[in-house]
Design an enzyme around this catalytic site. Structure first.
Site, short mmCIF file in Angstrom:
data_model
loop_
_atom_site.label_atom_id
_atom_site.label_comp_id
_atom_site.label_asym_id
_atom_site.label_seq_id
_atom_site.Cartn_x
_atom_site.Cartn_y
_atom_site.Cartn_z
N HIS A 187 -5.74 3.06 1.88
CA HIS A 187 -4.83 4.17 2.17
C HIS A 187 -5.16 4.88 3.48
O HIS A 187 -4.31 5.02 4.37
CB HIS A 187 -4.87 5.20 1.03
CG HIS A 187 -4.42 4.68 -0.29
ND1 HIS A 187 -3.53 3.65 -0.42
CD2 HIS A 187 -4.75 5.05 -1.55
CE1 HIS A 187 -3.31 3.41 -1.71
NE2 HIS A 187 -4.06 4.25 -2.41
N ASP B 177 0.90 -1.15 0.00
CA ASP B 177 0.00 0.00 0.00
C ASP B 177 0.94 1.20 0.00
O ASP B 177 1.60 1.47 1.00
CB ASP B 177 -0.90 0.02 1.24
CG ASP B 177 -1.90 1.16 1.20
OD1 ASP B 177 -1.53 2.26 0.74
OD2 ASP B 177 -3.04 0.99 1.64
N HIS B 178 1.03 1.89 -1.14
CA HIS B 178 2.12 2.86 -1.28
C HIS B 178 2.03 4.03 -0.29
O HIS B 178 3.02 4.73 -0.07
CB HIS B 178 2.21 3.39 -2.72
CG HIS B 178 1.13 4.33 -3.13
ND1 HIS B 178 -0.07 3.92 -3.65
CD2 HIS B 178 1.07 5.69 -3.10
CE1 HIS B 178 -0.81 4.96 -3.93
NE2 HIS B 178 -0.15 6.05 -3.59
#
Length: 515
Positions: free
Chosen positions: A263, A200-201
């Site tokens: 996010h 999950d960037h």
């Protein structure tokens, strides 16, 4: 590779669950012809290469269905690498980067294609001076092919002895609790949890990683980090553009799956978790899971859904030809979560995300409670704002006396804007940070299987309601393209105790883009 030092001390290195890959490593990018690979994965790999963070003698192999020659492949993989005008040193690095990268085409579901890929990898490895071999497989692919690719990689391209294998998987991890569990189960049949890195960037973004330091290295913050001092918390994601011809994909998932469930929930878990006993990856992830388990499923009454309509010369969501006619897919969502534990009981956490809004912004806004009434009346509340992007910043709104002969409280700010304070320091892209973590074997900024499961439990009931699986589908309220969101937003957040700042007051951070 040297340990990075802070300006006034050191943070202990993360304890990893695997070995750091230093030599004889091939990074295989599956889905190399796609948007994600060319816009994010390859620029991140180049950034690591340019700064000397990739393993010695590394080789990068692209793999996809698309037939293309070496020139076309290199054009795609370097097209989004930013080279300042006249920067011959960076341009030379780009040419070096091309030489250590090559391409193989093949299918995703047939074994012979992966046998061919394996032969190509073995031809590269045959030139190694030692017997050690390491392979990192990066799946820049849609979830529909995760399972066949993971299976084929294990059966045809896995190093059984004398090396390390790792697989990096992109989101989304399913569409609800059941589909997530099916995906996790299928991956576990071929890859161990220790070998798997789920990206999950947002966990690689500088300000999200900074939350651990802000919270646990500052008594000034940590002493008031609970229900006794904090009235409400908002975590906001805003995009100034709509689907722009890509509504087909978005309509399948919607804004909650796209942004909130992953996010923003990741940000929330770090913001609210208890202090871990160490920086070890599992200690950090244990605390994240504990706080997520204390959150019940989102209630319909705690949800506001919106969909943008045409305004200011911009088309509405339903004007996108790729969007199904009369779609009721939300492009905006605000949901309020509650954490039932001693630290946070009664504090509302409002997660908001939307497309086609008035600005690009991701931030955390912590609003403190009112001061005791008496000598002060109608005074502004303190707020701590952590700007994740763009223009990273931390600023605290507080009250101070107006200079002069009159005694009047005036809202002011303590402002840490990164562009001013750290003007000469490069902030790496999130994907650079996460790929480097995977090479190190550090799982602390990746999503664990039980963490995924509990995250889906929080949102699955509301998603089934939106999808029409538990009754009639709700119709989102309209909001104009380029607005702050639905007009219902202000009363929605007000019912959870949020009080807007003094009229006419503007935060300086709104102008940092001009720096």
């Amino acid at each position: 590779m040297s340990r990075q030092r802070s300006m006034s001390g050191t943070i202990p290195s993360m304890e990893t669950s695997g070995d750091q890959l230093k030599d004889n490593t091939i990074i295989i990018v599956l889905g190399a012809s796609g948007d994600l690979a060319k816009k994010k994965t390859y620029p991140a790999l180049f950034g690591l290469y340019k700064n000397g963070f990739l393993p010695r003698d590394v080789h990068i192999v692209g793999y996809a269905r698309t037939k293309m020659d070496e020139a076309e492949y290199h054009k795609r993989t370097t097209g989004y690498i930013k080279v300042p005008e006249g920067d011959s040193e960076t341009q030379a690095k780009v040419e070096e980067f091309k030489k250590l990268s090559s391409y193989v085409s093949g299918g995703y579901e047939d074994g012979p294609s992966f046998d061919n890929l394996n032969k190509y990898l073995e031809s590269i490895e045959s030139k190694y001076q030692s017997k050690e071999r390491n392979r990192v497989f990066y799946l820049a692919l849609p979830p529909s092919v995760f399972i066949p690719v993971a299976k084929n990689l294990k059966e045809h391209c896995y190093i059984a002895k004398g090396g390390i294998n790792r697989i990096i998987v992109e989101k989304p991890f399913g569409k609800d609790t059941d589909s997530c569990r099916e995906l996790l189960k299928a991956l576990k049949e071929h890859w161990t949890e220790d070998e798997t890195f789920r990206i999950d960037h947002y966990l690689g973004k500088e300000m999200v990683k900074n939350l651990l330091v802000l919270r646990f290295a500052n008594i000034a913050f940590s002493s008031g980090w609970d229900k006794n001092s904090i009235s409400n918390v908002q975590i906001t994601f805003k995009e100034p553009f709509g689907t722009e011809g890509r509504g087909g994909y978005f309509d399948e998932f919607g804004i909650i799956r796209d942004i909130l469930q992953n996010h923003l929930l990741q940000v929330l878990s770090i913001l609210t978790m208890e202090r871990p006993v160490s920086f070890a990856a599992e200690d950090i992830r244990d605390e994240k899971v504990k706080v997520l388990r204390a959150i019940p499923p989102v209630e319909r009454s705690d949800t506001l859904l919106g969909q943008y309509v045409a305004a200011n010369g911009k088309p509405g969501y339903l004007d996108d030809d790729t969007v199904p006619h009369n779609s009721v897919c939300p492009t905006y969502a605000a949901t309020t979560l509650w954490i039932h534990n001693p630290r946070w009981e009664g504090v509302p956490f409002i997660l908001k995300a939307g497309k086609a809004l008035n600005e690009a912004k991701v931030e955390i806004r912590i609003q403190y409670k009112d001061v005791t009434q008496g000598i002060f009346k109608d005074i502004s509340r303190n707020e701590l704002v952590i700007r994740i992007q763009p223009s990273e910043a931390v600023y605290l709104k507080f009250n101070t006396k107006t200079p002069g002969l009159y005694t009047r409280a005036l809202p002011a700010e303590m402002d840490l804007t990164y562009k001013r304070r750290f003007a000469d320091i490069h902030i790496p892209e999130a994907y650079e940070s996460l790929i480097l973590d995977a090479l190190k074997g550090d799982h602390s900024n990746f999503v664990r299987d039980d963490e995924l499961d509990v995250a889906w439990k929080i949102f699955t009931p509301i998603l089934h309601w939106i999808d029409g699986l538990s009754g009639p589908r709700p119709k989102p309220v309209p909001y104009p393209y380029g607005s702050r969101g639905p007009k219902e937003l202000d009363p929605f957040i007000a019912k959870y105790g949020y009080k807007r700042s003094t009229e006419g007051y503007a935060w300086p951070v709104t102008n940092v883009s001009n720096l």
